[in-house]
Design a protein around this motif. Structure first.
Motif, PDB file in Angstrom:
ATOM      1  N   GLN A   1     -29.697  -4.391 -28.974  1.00  0.00           N
ATOM      2  CA  GLN A   1     -28.707  -5.107 -29.769  1.00  0.00           C
ATOM      3  C   GLN A   1     -29.146  -5.145 -31.232  1.00  0.00           C
ATOM      4  O   GLN A   1     -30.299  -4.864 -31.557  1.00  0.00           O
TER       5      GLN A   1
ATOM      6  N   SER B   1     -23.177 -16.599 -20.100  1.00  0.00           N
ATOM      7  CA  SER B   1     -23.733 -17.371 -18.982  1.00  0.00           C
ATOM      8  C   SER B   1     -22.661 -17.854 -18.020  1.00  0.00           C
ATOM      9  O   SER B   1     -22.981 -18.317 -16.924  1.00  0.00           O
TER      10      SER B   1
ATOM     11  N   ALA C   1     -27.177 -12.917 -16.689  1.00  0.00           N
ATOM     12  CA  ALA C   1     -27.784 -13.944 -17.531  1.00  0.00           C
ATOM     13  C   ALA C   1     -28.786 -14.795 -16.774  1.00  0.00           C
ATOM     14  O   ALA C   1     -29.518 -15.583 -17.392  1.00  0.00           O
TER      15      ALA C   1
ATOM     16  N   ALA D   1     -22.695 -13.432 -26.490  1.00  0.00           N
ATOM     17  CA  ALA D   1     -22.629 -14.363 -25.359  1.00  0.00           C
ATOM     18  C   ALA D   1     -21.782 -15.579 -25.709  1.00  0.00           C
ATOM     19  O   ALA D   1     -20.923 -15.998 -24.923  1.00  0.00           O
ATOM     20  N   ASN D   2     -21.994 -16.146 -26.892  1.00  0.00           N
ATOM     21  CA  ASN D   2     -21.213 -17.323 -27.296  1.00  0.00           C
ATOM     22  C   ASN D   2     -19.733 -16.983 -27.428  1.00  0.00           C
ATOM     23  O   ASN D   2     -18.868 -17.756 -27.004  1.00  0.00           O
TER      24      ASN D   2
ATOM     25  N   LEU E   1     -28.407 -13.080 -32.162  1.00  0.00           N
ATOM     26  CA  LEU E   1     -28.743 -12.601 -30.821  1.00  0.00           C
ATOM     27  C   LEU E   1     -27.807 -13.198 -29.765  1.00  0.00           C
ATOM     28  O   LEU E   1     -27.522 -12.565 -28.745  1.00  0.00           O
ATOM     29  N   ALA E   2     -27.356 -14.427 -29.998  1.00  0.00           N
ATOM     30  CA  ALA E   2     -26.472 -15.101 -29.035  1.00  0.00           C
ATOM     31  C   ALA E   2     -24.999 -14.920 -29.364  1.00  0.00           C
ATOM     32  O   ALA E   2     -24.131 -15.464 -28.666  1.00  0.00           O
TER      33      ALA E   2
ATOM     34  N   GLY F   1     -27.622  -6.930 -24.656  1.00  0.00           N
ATOM     35  CA  GLY F   1     -28.302  -8.114 -25.163  1.00  0.00           C
ATOM     36  C   GLY F   1     -28.063  -9.339 -24.306  1.00  0.00           C
ATOM     37  O   GLY F   1     -27.789  -9.246 -23.102  1.00  0.00           O
ATOM     38  N   VAL F   2     -28.171 -10.527 -24.931  1.00  0.00           N
ATOM     39  CA  VAL F   2     -27.977 -11.787 -24.227  1.00  0.00           C
ATOM     40  C   VAL F   2     -26.581 -11.806 -23.618  1.00  0.00           C
ATOM     41  O   VAL F   2     -25.581 -11.671 -24.326  1.00  0.00           O
TER      42      VAL F   2
END
Length: 434
Positions: free
Chosen positions: A181, A253, A285, A410-411, A406-407, A249-250
């Motif tokens: 990423q 969730s 995740a 995902a967010n 990085l998040a 990447g991340v």
């Protein structure tokens, strides 16, 4: 039609695409041979075109066979299949009778010194794998890149000698997945093409070029178009195809977030004309997915690909030409250093013509830096010595900003504000962050 004994992974993918089918593939590896076989058999039995995966355990990747044998003697579950110590007879039992017209097997590992792995793989009748002198060295080891180049030269030489009437060894570059990423697409494309050229120079006639889904759908589509264009220019005399990885990447969730991200990956594969899609599951995740979770994700992906195929494909814009131009600059600057591609790769790293952001390998100059801009695109903060337009000269990312980037994906797919973590209505658009 194949006989089930033919070993031609690239030809298998090519025949699927001739039927307008994108091959779907899980990431899967188990230390127990019976479980490894059951996982492959479950994937082979699906009513869609699939590639099975044997992922090698981390002890084997490191060449630490003493620790591996100790772990197995203690009854530990490994994070992959112990290909080298298992022996060719045991591995043949794992794979025997599974290959057919809609299924072949690839070995995946992550090792900068892969000769033992590839020798064990081919002894067991398997001839498709992945890696590369940069892409399996910079993120995964501190081995000098010059040593990795030599290791991969010897590995390619071995594979090339095995080419025959029913055997076409196949090697996939992991170059399009460097660091997983936050690496702008022009660098991923350049490393994919350069490693493909390295494979060809050392006798491989069947390769695949990778790219991983990143932070912005439109930018990723442009990247895949550029990768296909450059492959058509540089690899005209060998068989090649494009493999797209679902985001590396991340991972989101929530089940809904993971599902939305995987659906967008499928649409990207269709719009970007990928030939193979590496599929992740909703469990990514939290833990290693089970066999049923993998097969469910593969069926979902096949359905998503079918649904995406009937949607209109957006047109290109000026950014697509920029990605293509910048990737070509990186490739040409590297190739000008030496007619030997391996020497050119080491020279390009030494001069900073190739510079991977956030990569701490000693041979990486580490002067380039990247970030996610306000449109959700990956962009350069600084380019170091790479032959690219200078970045804006902004301050380096703070630790908090880096963690937020990085998040970011995902967010976004979990329905959070990408950089604040505040809850908002889930975003379902397919054009990335707006």
């Amino acid at each position: 039609m194949t006989t089930g004994t033919e070993q031609d992974f690239g030809g298998f993918v090519r025949r699927a695409r001739a039927r307008d089918t994108i091959v779907v593939q899980p990431r899967m590896g188990f230390s127990d041979p019976a479980l490894m076989r059951s996982g492959l058999a479950a994937v082979a039995a699906l009513p869609v075109a699939t590639a099975g995966t044997i992922t090698v355990d981390s002890y084997t990747r490191l060449g630490d066979y003493a620790a591996l044998r100790a772990a197995l003697a203690a009854g530990e579950n490994l994070n992959g299949y112990p290909l080298v110590t298992a022996g060719d007879r045991a591995t043949r039992k794992v794979t025997q009778g599974l290959a057919h017209d809609n299924f072949q097997i690839q070995v995946r590992h992550g090792c900068p010194a892969p000769l033992d792995i590839v020798q064990a793989m081919t002894d067991a009748g398997l001839f498709a794998t992945e890696g590369g002198p940069l892409s399996y060295c910079l993120p995964y080891s501190r081995l000098p890149v010059a040593e990795s180049v030599e290791n991969w030269r010897r590995t390619c030489d071995l594979l090339a000698t095995l080419h025959g009437p029913d055997t076409v060894p196949h090697l996939e570059t992991f170059g399009g997945c460097l660091m997983g990423q936050l690496c702008p697409p022009e660098l991923l494309i350049a490393v994919s093409i350069l490693e493909g050229l390295f494979f060809r120079q050392h006798g491989l006639r069947s390769v695949s070029l990778s790219y991983t889904q990143q932070t912005n759908h439109a930018q990723d589509r442009e990247a895949l178009t550029a990768l296909r264009t450059l492959a058509g220019e540089y690899l005209t005399d060998i068989d090649w195809h494009i493999v797209l990885y679902t985001y590396m990447g991340v991972f989101p969730s929530t089940a809904g977030g993971a599902r939305r991200l995987r659906r967008q990956a499928a649409r990207l594969a269709v719009e970007g004309q990928a030939d193979r899609l590496i599929v992740k599951t909703g469990a990514e995740a939290h833990r290693i997915p089970t066999v049923p979770e993998n097969t469910t994700a593969l069926l979902d992906a096949a359905g998503d690909l079918t649904a995406a195929a009937v949607l209109p494909v957006p047109g290109t814009d000026d950014c697509a030409a920029t990605v293509l131009h910048d990737a070509r600059n990186l490739i040409e600057a590297t190739l000008e250093l030496s007619p030997d591609v391996g020497a050119a790769l080491t020279g390009a790293l030494r001069r900073g013509y190739l510079d991977v952001p956030f990569c701490l390998h000693p041979d990486n100059t580490g002067r380039a830096a990247s970030c996610i801009d306000q449109t959700g695109r990956l962009t350069w903060l600084s380019v170091g010595s790479m032959p690219l337009r200078p970045g804006p000269g902004a301050q380096p990312l703070t630790s908090g900003e880096l963690l937020a980037d990085l998040a970011f994906v995902a967010n976004h797919f979990d329905g959070l504000e990408p950089r604040s973590g505040l809850r908002r209505r889930p975003l379902l658009d397919t054009e990335g962050i707006r």
